[in-house]
Design an enzyme around this catalytic site. Structure first.
Site, short mmCIF file in Angstrom:
data_model
loop_
_atom_site.label_atom_id
_atom_site.label_comp_id
_atom_site.label_asym_id
_atom_site.label_seq_id
_atom_site.Cartn_x
_atom_site.Cartn_y
_atom_site.Cartn_z
N THR A 70 0.83 -1.21 0.00
CA THR A 70 0.00 0.00 0.00
C THR A 70 0.87 1.26 0.00
OG1 THR A 70 -1.53 1.31 1.34
CG2 THR A 70 -0.17 -0.24 2.53
N ASP A 71 0.32 2.36 -0.54
CA ASP A 71 1.03 3.64 -0.48
C ASP A 71 1.04 4.22 0.93
OD1 ASP A 71 -1.66 4.35 -0.29
OD2 ASP A 71 -1.55 5.97 -1.76
N TYR B 161 -2.28 -0.37 10.81
CA TYR B 161 -2.39 -1.03 9.50
C TYR B 161 -1.15 -0.76 8.65
CZ TYR B 161 -3.59 -1.42 4.54
OH TYR B 161 -3.55 -1.72 3.19
N LYS C 81 1.88 -3.26 7.30
CA LYS C 81 2.15 -3.44 5.87
C LYS C 81 3.59 -3.04 5.54
CE LYS C 81 -0.27 -4.41 2.86
NZ LYS C 81 -0.53 -5.75 2.23
P1 NAD Z 1 -9.84 -7.21 1.91
O1 NAD Z 1 -9.86 -6.86 3.36
O2 NAD Z 1 -11.04 -6.93 1.09
O3 NAD Z 1 -9.52 -8.76 1.75
C1 NAD Z 1 -8.54 -9.42 2.49
C2 NAD Z 1 -8.72 -10.93 2.30
O4 NAD Z 1 -7.69 -11.59 3.03
C3 NAD Z 1 -10.06 -11.45 2.83
O5 NAD Z 1 -10.64 -12.32 1.88
C4 NAD Z 1 -9.67 -12.20 4.10
O6 NAD Z 1 -10.54 -13.29 4.39
C5 NAD Z 1 -8.27 -12.66 3.76
N1 NAD Z 1 -7.46 -12.91 4.96
C6 NAD Z 1 -7.30 -12.08 6.03
N2 NAD Z 1 -6.51 -12.65 6.94
C7 NAD Z 1 -6.12 -13.84 6.43
C8 NAD Z 1 -5.28 -14.88 6.90
N3 NAD Z 1 -4.68 -14.81 8.09
N4 NAD Z 1 -5.09 -15.96 6.10
C9 NAD Z 1 -5.70 -16.07 4.88
N5 NAD Z 1 -6.52 -15.10 4.41
C10 NAD Z 1 -6.72 -14.01 5.17
O7 NAD Z 1 -8.55 -6.50 1.33
P2 NAD Z 1 -8.34 -5.81 -0.10
O8 NAD Z 1 -8.91 -4.45 -0.06
O9 NAD Z 1 -8.75 -6.75 -1.16
O10 NAD Z 1 -6.74 -5.66 -0.10
C11 NAD Z 1 -5.92 -6.69 -0.63
C12 NAD Z 1 -4.48 -6.30 -0.44
O11 NAD Z 1 -4.23 -5.06 -1.08
C13 NAD Z 1 -4.08 -6.10 1.03
O12 NAD Z 1 -2.79 -6.63 1.21
C14 NAD Z 1 -4.09 -4.60 1.21
O13 NAD Z 1 -3.18 -4.20 2.20
C15 NAD Z 1 -3.64 -4.15 -0.17
N6 NAD Z 1 -4.13 -2.81 -0.53
C16 NAD Z 1 -5.45 -2.55 -0.56
C17 NAD Z 1 -5.88 -1.28 -0.93
C18 NAD Z 1 -7.35 -0.95 -1.01
O14 NAD Z 1 -7.68 0.18 -1.34
N7 NAD Z 1 -8.26 -1.88 -0.77
C19 NAD Z 1 -4.95 -0.28 -1.25
C20 NAD Z 1 -3.59 -0.60 -1.19
C21 NAD Z 1 -3.18 -1.87 -0.85
#
Ligand code: NAD
Ligand code: TYD
Length: 329
Positions: free
Chosen positions: A122-123, A149, A153
């Protein structure tokens, strides 16, 4: 190619699985997901019987499960994480467990089996930028995470790089800005706003609403990961962002209100988030220059497509809404 996707039942992971199977019909995907509150198999119901897709319910912090999931895999795309800043303020421990320990367990398995590892970052690891400035995050911006968070990360990014330098594990990292689009849990800003309006509730704007995020359409993000996985340089990090020209939360709210035919009377200003980062902005010129990626030009069209999706998929988000609102009570 056989790919292990972690967190594939989450927002970006499920979009990525759909994107990948449509684009690469010869590839197969194993989805390892614990199904926390944020994991929804309903996001993948259309492909549950696809022979190219399989699902393992399990925890990335469990080495035995990870060992089983990694068999025969050529590439790991690691999405699984605790991802919501507000929840990390309520309960930081699970963020360290999943985001730090879970990433390390996966890296160790990838090392043992010599599997290429792509890490989704993430940024927010770079901290916050001032409101009135042209500054943007770049790949060389020092890390300065400010929430549990983003701190967890940041630690995971460092571990991924450590496995490259120490063990020669073939890794790449993308650090992207805030995503929006279909299948986003109704706890995040844009998805919460739309589903609040669809259920007769007001939009909750934190503080003065003058917070800026660099909104990225989820499909653009999937395309960026695709480019990096296929053509990115091993060991490198690429920043991925959108084209929102510094719209603040209030301006984004007004855009959504306009699309939905509503007005400012639907806005409720609520207590601000502690340690709320003012502004994120991403300089994505490296991935543009090296891999030819850039975000979709029409932000308003992507926002309208997102509103349309939530309007048409009440069956998907309605069962999740009460649970996601409960954390704000
Ligand atoms: P999300 O919260 O929608 O989904 C996370 C998924 O991970 C869920 O399906 C959850 O069940 C699973 N999970 C959580 N803990 C777990 C574990 N211990 N073992 C196995 N599975 C597990 O998240 P997202 O928004 O889809 O984000 C996905 C990735 O992208 C993350 O790493 C997040 O940090 C990164 N990210 C997201 C955004 C955003 O805007 N959503 C921006 C930048 C980076
Ligand atoms: P969010 O979607 O939680 O993502 P992040 O905190 O990771 O950037 O929040 C995006 C922005 O919207 C952030 O400035 C906080 C703000 N926000 C609101 O104003 N109201 C809300 O109901 C939510 C969930 C977020």
């Amino acid at each position: 190619m056989k790919i292990l996707v972690t967190g594939g039942a989450g927002f970006i992971g499920s979009n990525f699985i759909h994107y990948w199977l449509a684009k690469y019909p010869a590839d197969s995907i194993v989805n390892l997901d614990l199904l926390t509150y944020a994991g929804h198999l309903s996001s993948l119901s259309d492909i549950e019987n696809d022979p190219r897709y399989s699902f393992i319910q399990g925890d990335i912090t469990d080495a035995v499960t990870v060992e089983k999931a990694i068999t025969g895999v050529d590439l790991i795309v690691h999405f699984a994480a605790e991802s919501h800043v507000d929840r990390s303020i309520l309960d930081p421990l699970v963020f360290v467990r999943t985001n730090v320990l879970g990433t390390q367990i996966l890296l160790e398995a990838a090392r043992k089996h010599s599997v290429r590892f792509h890490h989704v970052g993430t940024d927010e690891v770079f901290g916050a930028l001032p409101l009135e400035s042209d500054l943007k995050f770049t790949e060389s911006t020092p890390y300065d995470p400010r929430s549990p968070y983003s701190a967890s990360k940041a630690a995971s990014d460092h571990l991924v790089r450590a496995y490259f330098h120490t063990f020669g594990l073939p890794i790449t990292i993308t650090n992207c800005s805030n995503n929006f689009g279909p299948f986003q849990d109704p706890e995040k800003f844009i998805s919460r706003m739309i589903t609040n309006l669809l259920t007769g509730q007001k939009v909750k704007v934190y503080g003065d609403g003058k917070y800026v995020r660099d909104w990225l359409f989820v499909e653009d993000h999937c395309r960026a990961i695709d480019e990096v996985v296929h053509r990115g340089q091993v060991g490198e990090t690429y920043l991925v962002g959108g084209l929102t020209e510094d719209f603040n939360n209030l301006e984004i709210t007004r855009k959504v209100l306009q699309i939905m035919g509503k007005d400012d009377s639907e806005i409720e200003f609520v207590t601000d988030r502690p340690g709320h980062d003012r502004r994120y902005a991403v300089d994505w010129s490296k991935i543009q220059r090296e891999l030819g990626w850039e975000p979709t030009k029409d932000f308003d069209a992507c926002l309208k497509a997102t509103v349309d999706w939530y309007q048409a998929h009440e069956d998907w988000w309605k069962p999740l809404k009460a649970q996601s609102e409960a954390i704000y009570k």
